[in-house]
Design a protein around this motif. Structure first.
Motif, PDB file in Angstrom:
ATOM      1  N   ASP A   1     -35.034  -3.685  -9.962  1.00  0.00           N
ATOM      2  CA  ASP A   1     -34.138  -3.602 -11.126  1.00  0.00           C
ATOM      3  C   ASP A   1     -33.171  -4.777 -11.148  1.00  0.00           C
ATOM      4  O   ASP A   1     -32.902  -5.356 -12.201  1.00  0.00           O
ATOM      5  N   ARG A   2     -32.666  -5.157  -9.984  1.00  0.00           N
ATOM      6  CA  ARG A   2     -31.747  -6.299  -9.901  1.00  0.00           C
ATOM      7  C   ARG A   2     -32.474  -7.584 -10.288  1.00  0.00           C
ATOM      8  O   ARG A   2     -31.897  -8.459 -10.929  1.00  0.00           O
ATOM      9  N   SER A   3     -33.737  -7.703  -9.938  1.00  0.00           N
ATOM     10  CA  SER A   3     -34.532  -8.871 -10.339  1.00  0.00           C
ATOM     11  C   SER A   3     -34.672  -8.935 -11.853  1.00  0.00           C
ATOM     12  O   SER A   3     -34.596 -10.006 -12.448  1.00  0.00           O
ATOM     13  N   PHE A   4     -34.853  -7.769 -12.463  1.00  0.00           N
ATOM     14  CA  PHE A   4     -34.955  -7.698 -13.916  1.00  0.00           C
ATOM     15  C   PHE A   4     -33.660  -8.177 -14.567  1.00  0.00           C
ATOM     16  O   PHE A   4     -33.686  -8.977 -15.510  1.00  0.00           O
ATOM     17  N   VAL A   5     -32.536  -7.727 -14.051  1.00  0.00           N
ATOM     18  CA  VAL A   5     -31.235  -8.157 -14.582  1.00  0.00           C
ATOM     19  C   VAL A   5     -31.058  -9.657 -14.377  1.00  0.00           C
ATOM     20  O   VAL A   5     -30.580 -10.362 -15.273  1.00  0.00           O
ATOM     21  N   GLN A   6     -31.459 -10.156 -13.226  1.00  0.00           N
ATOM     22  CA  GLN A   6     -31.360 -11.592 -12.958  1.00  0.00           C
ATOM     23  C   GLN A   6     -32.200 -12.385 -13.957  1.00  0.00           C
ATOM     24  O   GLN A   6     -31.759 -13.418 -14.459  1.00  0.00           O
TER      25      GLN A   6
END
Length: 108
Positions: free
Chosen positions: A69-74
């Motif tokens: 999920d953090r990769s998606f936000v990044q």
């Protein structure tokens, strides 16, 4: 060449307008960490013996999901910075922002 050998080769980063080379490198590094976490989860599943092992598997799955999920936000934040920053004028920047907002709405 085996599939594992092909995966060991670093990906060639293509220059383009989607993301900067540094943004791509940072995102690829984050995804490599997620990939490592998932391999760890697979190993935990394979080695699970006692009912309490399921808790460890669940904890690691949750951590991997959060990392993805953090990769998606990044990805989205890098896209916003790049696409609006490369816009030729305010209207183009607004169109890019609207397109990225729709992407966020669709997948988040």
């Amino acid at each position: 060449m085996t599939a594992r050998a092909a995966m060991a080769e670093p990906l060639k980063i293509v220059e383009g307008r989607a993301l900067t080379a540094q943004q791509k490198k940072d995102l690829l590094n984050r995804l490599a960490r997620v990939e490592g976490q998932l391999r760890g989860v697979q190993k935990l599943v394979a080695l699970a013996d006692a009912p309490s092992d399921c808790a460890a598997v669940a904890q690691q799955m949750a951590a991997a999901r959060k990392a993805l999920d953090r990769s998606f936000v990044q990805l989205l934040t890098a896209s916003i910075v790049t696409h609006t920053g490369n816009a030729g004028d305010v209207e183009e920047a607004k169109a890019a922002a609207a397109q990225l907002a729709a992407l966020f709405d669709k997948f988040a």
